[in-house]
Design a protein around this motif. Structure first.
Motif, PDB file in Angstrom:
ATOM      1  N   ALA A 228      43.252  49.105  33.175  1.00 54.16           N
ATOM      2  CA  ALA A 228      43.068  48.079  32.153  1.00 54.16           C
ATOM      3  C   ALA A 228      41.582  47.857  31.883  1.00 54.16           C
ATOM      4  CB  ALA A 228      43.698  46.764  32.614  1.00 54.16           C
ATOM      5  N   PRO A 229      41.224  47.566  30.639  1.00 52.34           N
ATOM      6  CA  PRO A 229      39.842  47.177  30.358  1.00 52.34           C
ATOM      7  C   PRO A 229      39.450  46.002  31.251  1.00 52.34           C
ATOM      8  CG  PRO A 229      41.073  47.486  28.319  1.00 52.34           C
ATOM      9  CD  PRO A 229      42.084  47.543  29.432  1.00 52.34           C
ATOM     10  N   THR A 230      38.280  46.113  31.882  1.00 52.99           N
ATOM     11  CA  THR A 230      37.897  45.128  32.899  1.00 52.99           C
ATOM     12  C   THR A 230      36.494  44.594  32.632  1.00 52.99           C
ATOM     13  OG1 THR A 230      39.277  46.222  34.574  1.00 52.99           O
ATOM     14  CG2 THR A 230      37.543  44.753  35.364  1.00 52.99           C
ATOM     15  N   LEU A 231      36.384  43.283  32.640  1.00 50.58           N
ATOM     16  CA  LEU A 231      35.099  42.599  32.535  1.00 50.58           C
ATOM     17  C   LEU A 231      34.906  41.789  33.812  1.00 50.58           C
ATOM     18  CD1 LEU A 231      32.563  41.581  31.023  1.00 50.58           C
ATOM     19  CD2 LEU A 231      34.008  39.790  30.013  1.00 50.58           C
ATOM     20  N   ILE A 232      33.794  42.031  34.490  1.00 52.26           N
ATOM     21  CA  ILE A 232      33.473  41.325  35.721  1.00 52.26           C
ATOM     22  C   ILE A 232      32.266  40.441  35.446  1.00 52.26           C
ATOM     23  CG2 ILE A 232      32.709  41.599  38.111  1.00 52.26           C
ATOM     24  CD1 ILE A 232      34.170  44.386  37.963  1.00 52.26           C
ATOM     25  N   VAL A 233      32.418  39.156  35.729  1.00 48.97           N
ATOM     26  CA  VAL A 233      31.344  38.182  35.532  1.00 48.97           C
ATOM     27  C   VAL A 233      30.939  37.643  36.897  1.00 48.97           C
ATOM     28  CG1 VAL A 233      30.676  36.002  34.453  1.00 48.97           C
ATOM     29  CG2 VAL A 233      32.260  37.548  33.261  1.00 48.97           C
ATOM     30  N   HIS A 234      29.648  37.715  37.196  1.00 49.14           N
ATOM     31  CA  HIS A 234      29.189  37.248  38.500  1.00 49.14           C
ATOM     32  C   HIS A 234      27.773  36.719  38.376  1.00 49.14           C
ATOM     33  CE1 HIS A 234      30.973  37.837  42.674  1.00 49.14           C
ATOM     34  NE2 HIS A 234      29.953  37.008  42.863  1.00 49.14           N
ATOM     35  N   GLY A 235      27.509  35.586  39.003  1.00 50.43           N
ATOM     36  CA  GLY A 235      26.164  35.036  39.042  1.00 50.43           C
ATOM     37  C   GLY A 235      25.345  35.680  40.145  1.00 50.43           C
ATOM     38  N   ASP A 236      24.063  35.926  39.858  1.00 48.32           N
ATOM     39  CA  ASP A 236      23.231  36.585  40.868  1.00 48.32           C
ATOM     40  C   ASP A 236      22.726  35.623  41.938  1.00 48.32           C
ATOM     41  OD1 ASP A 236      21.186  35.191  39.597  1.00 48.32           O
ATOM     42  OD2 ASP A 236      20.171  36.974  38.824  1.00 48.32           O
ATOM     43  N   ALA A 237      23.050  34.327  41.792  1.00 45.74           N
ATOM     44  CA  ALA A 237      22.666  33.343  42.807  1.00 45.74           C
ATOM     45  C   ALA A 237      23.890  32.777  43.528  1.00 45.74           C
ATOM     46  CB  ALA A 237      21.864  32.211  42.166  1.00 45.74           C
ATOM     47  N   ASP A 238      25.017  33.444  43.420  1.00 45.91           N
ATOM     48  CA  ASP A 238      26.267  32.977  44.028  1.00 45.91           C
ATOM     49  C   ASP A 238      26.190  33.149  45.547  1.00 45.91           C
ATOM     50  OD1 ASP A 238      28.906  32.520  44.827  1.00 45.91           O
ATOM     51  OD2 ASP A 238      29.773  33.585  43.127  1.00 45.91           O
TER      52      ASP A 238
END
Length: 289
Positions: A228-238
């Motif tokens: 499936a088309p996948t978008l991953i969102v992540h903060g670099d300060a998490d």
């Protein structure tokens, strides 16, 4: 929000569905519940999108029963889609909902239209020792009362503390982000409304305890089979789910796109100066995938 317990071939699950638009199965984190899923889906435009909000096993109205493993929970959620008469749905997962979302996409590829994974666990994860204050605030009734009181009477202190607890921001970044959240009615309301869903006690305890048992044993061997088309969102300060979880999933899933949010905490999709921009990107991705 009104939820119902839906009887599926693999057992009951608490669910609420909003509208008849594009179905998006919303997978809350740890802890959470159908109420947290409702907050997560708040930015999705209605009636274009139809969020399917659930309590994962062990949370609120969904008994834990024998549905303990990530695979069992993935199959249960697909059984829910069957019961609702939904052939294909998009997935939106956050944090501890990540493993189940990834496993649904891997085990049931024909049922997933698109996958958005925000700050999502993508590999084995051992729960770090919690400071005493966190154990009190999130693990006791008194602590939850203190959080609700702080949110109501001292919103600046609460918002600043929440951002600080979920990321490694500098003092200037923390001040700027807290100011931005407090100035934005939607972001402020999100953080304050999230407070009751963070309890690790009562009707959320079984699910939370089980989640951490399963995360320690989570084997992400089949990420590479996700089509499936996948978008991953992540903060670099998490600091809650480290950014390497997002990078790992993006490297393993064919064609996945990684959207890194600069100075983004574990809350950055909902509480961050760029939150509205990133939410539009997620909406556009779900709309066009």
């Amino acid at each position: 929000m009104r939820s119902d317990v839906v009887r599926t071939r693999l057992g009951p699950i608490e669910c609420a569905r909003e509208g008849d638009g594009l179905p998006v199965l919303v997978l809350h984190g740890t802890p959470g519940g159908v109420d947290a899923a409702g907050l997560m889906a708040g930015f999705l435009p209605r009636p274009e999108f139809s969020p399917i909000l659930v309590s994962r096993p062990g949370y609120l109205g969904t008994e834990l029963g024998a549905r303990r493993t990530v695979d069992e929970q993935a199959d249960l959620l697909v059984a829910l889609l069957d019961e609702l008469g939904i052939d294909r749905a998009a997935l939106l997962s956050w944090s501890g909902g990540g493993p189940v979302g990834y496993r649904i996409a891997a085990r049931h590829p024909g049922r997933v239209r698109a996958l958005v994974a925000f700050a999502a666990l993508s590999k084995g994860f051992a729960e770090p020792p919690a400071p005493l204050l966190d154990r009190v605030l999130f693990g006791t009734g008194v602590g939850q009362w203190l959080l609700r009181t702080a949110g109501a009477l001292l919103p600046r202190a609460y918002v600043t503390g929440a951002l600080d607890n979920e990321g490694n921001l500098s003092r200037d970044q923390l001040r700027a982000q807290a100011n931005a959240v407090l100035a934005d009615p939607a972001q402020r309301a999100f953080l304050l409304s999230l407070i009751p869903t963070t309890a690790r006690t009562g009707a959320r305890k079984a699910g939370c305890d089980n989640d951490f048992e399963q995360f320690a044993a989570f084997d992400p061997h089949d990420l590479g089979s996700i089509a499936a088309p996948t978008l991953i969102v992540h903060g670099d300060a998490d600091t809650d789910v480290p950014p390497d979880h997002g990078a790992h999933a993006a490297a393993a899933i064919p064609g996945a796109r990684l959207r890194t949010v600069e100075a983004g905490t574990h809350l950055c999709l909902y509480a961050h100066p760029e939150a509205e921009t990133v939410q539009r990107e997620v909406t556009d991705f779900l709309r066009t995938s």
